[in-house]
Scaffold this motif. Structure first.
Motif, short mmCIF file in Angstrom:
data_model
loop_
_atom_site.label_atom_id
_atom_site.label_comp_id
_atom_site.label_asym_id
_atom_site.label_seq_id
_atom_site.Cartn_x
_atom_site.Cartn_y
_atom_site.Cartn_z
N GLU A 52 0.17 13.64 65.15
CA GLU A 52 -1.35 14.20 64.95
C GLU A 52 -1.24 15.74 64.53
N ARG A 53 -2.52 15.82 63.90
CA ARG A 53 -2.47 17.30 63.58
C ARG A 53 -3.71 17.73 63.63
N THR A 54 -3.92 19.18 63.72
CA THR A 54 -5.35 19.71 64.16
C THR A 54 -5.77 20.54 63.02
N ASP A 65 3.45 18.05 53.99
CA ASP A 65 4.49 18.78 54.79
C ASP A 65 5.67 19.06 53.60
N ARG A 93 -2.60 14.53 53.64
CA ARG A 93 -3.81 14.51 54.14
C ARG A 93 -4.66 15.03 53.13
N GLY A 157 -8.24 17.07 56.45
CA GLY A 157 -7.23 16.86 57.16
C GLY A 157 -7.04 15.15 57.57
N THR A 191 2.48 22.76 56.18
CA THR A 191 2.37 21.77 57.27
C THR A 191 0.99 20.93 56.86
N GLU A 194 -2.63 21.31 58.40
CA GLU A 194 -2.77 22.66 59.17
C GLU A 194 -2.73 23.89 58.44
#
Length: 202
Positions: A52-54, A65, A93, A157, A191, A194
């Motif tokens: 998961e990413r925020t 990445d 993303r 995202g 990343t 993010e």
């Protein structure tokens, strides 16, 4: 539930199951081969991990990445490319919100993704109007898997695809941005979902 400490990208299990299936009979007739097949199966799941990413609330963010490998002008647009090593997460993303106009598969070569010749490699171009995301295959990674189609509304995202076993993902920024607006530099680690590439234009 997968029993893993992370989710696995769509298609990742396909590679792993093939190796696990080979490991079963090999365990009887060729134990060393079984160990190799089992390791490859586990490695396939790890390669296709999907943490998961925020995303931040603003800015255009890295779609992959890895390390920034390309920064160059193309007409009035700026291209920023991220090289994904085999140890990086391979999920791509959406850099920011947008509407998918087209998803264009372009056949090509399979040169190393870190080389200049990789611009002629097989690609999937996701055209979101003001910006494009370009998924580029490498010499080993020959499976590009876009998750989106024309008409999809993207949010910053959001998962838009993956490239099995690495390669490169570029974003062609809106024309409002120039090199002076970049928040990253060549060689910098980023990343997906993010790290901000640029801040929102005012």
């Amino acid at each position: 539930m997968t029993g893993l400490p992370y989710a696995v990208a769509s298609g990742g299990w396909r590679y792993a199951i093939a190796y696990f299936a080979l490991a079963l009979p090999a365990a009887v007739f060729a134990p060393p081969l079984a160990a190799v097949a089992l390791a490859l199966g586990v490695g396939s799941l790890w390669f296709h991990r999907d943490p998961e990413r925020t995303p931040p609330e603003s800015g255009i963010i890295a779609p992959a990445d890895g390390h920034i490998s390309v920064i160059r002008e193309e007409g009035d647009r700026l291209r920023v490319g991220t090289f994904m090593n085999v140890t990086d997460v391979h999920i791509n993303r959406a850099p920011t919100a947008g509407t998918v106009k087209t998803v264009d598969h372009r056949p090509g070569a399979y040169k190393p993704a870190f080389s200049k010749d990789s611009d002629r490699n097989e690609q999937v171009v996701i055209d979101c109007g003001e910006y494009h995301v370009i998924q580029i295959a490498g010499w080993f990674a020959r499976r590009i898997h876009p998750y989106v189609e024309p008409g999809d509304e993207l949010v910053r995202g959001q998962r838009i695809g993956h490239i099995s076993f690495g390669s490169r993902v570029d974003v062609l920024l809106p024309s409002a941005y120039s090199r002076e607006d970049l928040l990253v530099e060549k060689g910098e680690a980023v990343t997906a979902g993010e790290t901000r590439i640029v801040e929102d234009a005012i």
